[in-house]
Motif scaffolding. Structure first.
Motif, PDB file in Angstrom:
ATOM      1  N   PRO A  55       0.820  -1.213   0.000  1.00 43.05           N
ATOM      2  CA  PRO A  55       0.000   0.000   0.000  1.00 43.05           C
ATOM      3  C   PRO A  55       0.857   1.268   0.000  1.00 43.05           C
ATOM      4  CG  PRO A  55      -0.924  -1.604   1.513  1.00 43.05           C
ATOM      5  CD  PRO A  55       0.392  -2.148   1.079  1.00 43.05           C
ATOM      6  N   GLY A  56       1.967   1.210   0.679  1.00 45.92           N
ATOM      7  CA  GLY A  56       2.847   2.377   0.702  1.00 45.92           C
ATOM      8  C   GLY A  56       3.347   2.744  -0.686  1.00 45.92           C
ATOM      9  N   SER A  57       3.686   1.730  -1.482  1.00 46.72           N
ATOM     10  CA  SER A  57       4.141   1.992  -2.853  1.00 46.72           C
ATOM     11  C   SER A  57       3.014   2.588  -3.689  1.00 46.72           C
ATOM     12  CB  SER A  57       4.640   0.701  -3.495  1.00 46.72           C
ATOM     13  OG  SER A  57       5.788   0.206  -2.825  1.00 46.72           O
ATOM     14  N   LEU A  58       1.807   2.101  -3.468  1.00 45.87           N
ATOM     15  CA  LEU A  58       0.648   2.631  -4.198  1.00 45.87           C
ATOM     16  C   LEU A  58       0.454   4.108  -3.890  1.00 45.87           C
ATOM     17  CD1 LEU A  58      -2.825   0.992  -4.667  1.00 45.87           C
ATOM     18  CD2 LEU A  58      -2.671   3.299  -3.721  1.00 45.87           C
ATOM     19  N   TYR A  59       0.575   4.461  -2.607  1.00 47.46           N
ATOM     20  CA  TYR A  59       0.330   5.846  -2.197  1.00 47.46           C
ATOM     21  C   TYR A  59       1.410   6.802  -2.709  1.00 47.46           C
ATOM     22  CZ  TYR A  59      -3.565   4.561   0.830  1.00 47.46           C
ATOM     23  OH  TYR A  59      -4.775   4.127   1.307  1.00 47.46           O
ATOM     24  N   GLN A  60       2.505   6.276  -3.190  1.00 52.57           N
ATOM     25  CA  GLN A  60       3.509   7.149  -3.806  1.00 52.57           C
ATOM     26  C   GLN A  60       2.982   7.752  -5.103  1.00 52.57           C
ATOM     27  OE1 GLN A  60       7.391   5.399  -4.274  1.00 52.57           O
ATOM     28  NE2 GLN A  60       7.338   4.412  -2.259  1.00 52.57           N
ATOM     29  N   TYR A  61       2.005   7.060  -5.714  1.00 53.66           N
ATOM     30  CA  TYR A  61       1.495   7.491  -7.017  1.00 53.66           C
ATOM     31  C   TYR A  61       0.049   7.984  -6.969  1.00 53.66           C
ATOM     32  CZ  TYR A  61       5.676   5.190  -8.739  1.00 53.66           C
ATOM     33  OH  TYR A  61       6.993   4.829  -8.959  1.00 53.66           O
ATOM     34  N   PHE A  62      -0.778   7.407  -6.112  1.00 54.19           N
ATOM     35  CA  PHE A  62      -2.185   7.784  -6.035  1.00 54.19           C
ATOM     36  C   PHE A  62      -2.563   8.093  -4.589  1.00 54.19           C
ATOM     37  CE2 PHE A  62      -1.947   5.243  -9.905  1.00 54.19           C
ATOM     38  CZ  PHE A  62      -2.736   5.958 -10.790  1.00 54.19           C
ATOM     39  N   PRO A  63      -3.327   9.169  -4.366  1.00 52.04           N
ATOM     40  CA  PRO A  63      -3.691   9.542  -2.993  1.00 52.04           C
ATOM     41  C   PRO A  63      -4.794   8.685  -2.380  1.00 52.04           C
ATOM     42  CG  PRO A  63      -4.661  11.067  -4.552  1.00 52.04           C
ATOM     43  CD  PRO A  63      -3.758  10.174  -5.351  1.00 52.04           C
ATOM     44  N   GLY A  64      -5.520   7.919  -3.211  1.00 46.10           N
ATOM     45  CA  GLY A  64      -6.588   7.100  -2.662  1.00 46.10           C
ATOM     46  C   GLY A  64      -7.350   6.362  -3.734  1.00 46.10           C
ATOM     47  N   LYS A  65      -8.395   5.663  -3.304  1.00 45.76           N
ATOM     48  CA  LYS A  65      -9.176   4.820  -4.210  1.00 45.76           C
ATOM     49  C   LYS A  65      -9.820   5.616  -5.343  1.00 45.76           C
ATOM     50  CE  LYS A  65     -13.327   3.387  -2.979  1.00 45.76           C
ATOM     51  NZ  LYS A  65     -14.419   2.625  -2.319  1.00 45.76           N
ATOM     52  N   ASP A  66     -10.416   6.746  -5.019  1.00 45.67           N
ATOM     53  CA  ASP A  66     -11.126   7.502  -6.043  1.00 45.67           C
ATOM     54  C   ASP A  66     -10.210   7.929  -7.189  1.00 45.67           C
ATOM     55  OD1 ASP A  66     -13.475   7.214  -4.724  1.00 45.67           O
ATOM     56  OD2 ASP A  66     -13.687   9.310  -4.117  1.00 45.67           O
ATOM     57  N   ALA A  67      -8.981   8.272  -6.856  1.00 47.39           N
ATOM     58  CA  ALA A  67      -8.036   8.682  -7.901  1.00 47.39           C
ATOM     59  C   ALA A  67      -7.729   7.520  -8.834  1.00 47.39           C
ATOM     60  CB  ALA A  67      -6.750   9.199  -7.268  1.00 47.39           C
TER      61      ALA A  67
END
Length: 221
Positions: A50-62
């Motif tokens: 999840p940390g790697s994901l948040y480097q690129y997107f701020p959340g689910k909606d994005a």
């Protein structure tokens, strides 16, 4: 409007990671719907933390917005190409050909279409839909103008293009999703009749003359 990404990917590796997350978001959206999607599920599907994901997107909606934008862009590109290719064809040929291209584009990912239409709230992806409708509407007005000699004088091109684009869009989406007991050939024939009949005089009104008929009458007089 939620931001699409936290940062714009510059390197190939970063761009590949963004596409990987979007692919995973599409898979999760189809399998679990919008309410069942989560950044944890998307990260797991992408094989990242999840940390790697948040480097690129701020959340689910994005992420969901990026999925919708990509899908809408693919559909719009295919339909746009078909409309351009049919501009000089007569309406009875151009209308079914363009709607057939729309059915093909929508039907290429029916599960994603259902998730987007029936399960996902209105996000910023609607901006892509609006842009698509505007582009096709503009082309529809061009096509109507090119065939104005065969149209009644009282046709409002702007109003006609707005209504026709959205009518065809809605019926095509419902045809793909509902899968009614109507053959594709029957659907194309009937929706083509619907579109072409739009340009007939309104019931109870005097027949409207076309530009070609008015010129012919003027020449005789």
């Amino acid at each position: 409007m939620p931001p699409k990404t936290r940062k714009t990917p510059q390197q190939q590796r970063s761009r590949a990671m963004v596409q990987r997350i979007i692919d995973a978001g599409q898979t999760v959206l189809i399998e679990h719907g919008y309410d069942g999607a989560s950044t944890n599920r998307i990260a797991d599907a992408a094989g990242i933390s999840p940390g790697s994901l948040y480097q690129y997107f701020p959340g689910k909606d994005a992420i969901v917005t990026a999925v919708i934008d990509r899908y809408n862009s693919e559909v719009a590109s295919r339909v746009h190409s078909s409309v351009l290719a049919q501009l000089h064809e007569p309406p009875e040929t151009a209308v079914p050909a363009t709607i057939s291209a729309l059915l093909d584009a929508l039907g290429s990912h029916p599960a994603l279409l259902r998730a987007v239409i029936e399960q996902t709230p209105r996000l910023s992806g609607d901006n892509t839909v609006f842009a698509f409708e505007q582009q096709i509407g503009d082309l529809a007005r061009v096509a109507l103008t090119m065939h104005r000699d065969s149209l009644p004088d009282d046709v409002d091109f702007a109003a006609a293009s707005w209504m026709l684009v959205r009518t065809v869009e809605h019926l095509a989406i419902r045809y793909v999703l509902d899968q009614p007991p109507v053959s594709r050939e029957r659907f194309l024939a009937d929706i083509t009749r619907l579109v072409l009949n739009f340009f007939l005089p309104a019931p109870g009104s005097l027949p409207a003359q076309t530009s070609k008929q008015r010129r012919s009458r003027a020449e005789r007089e």
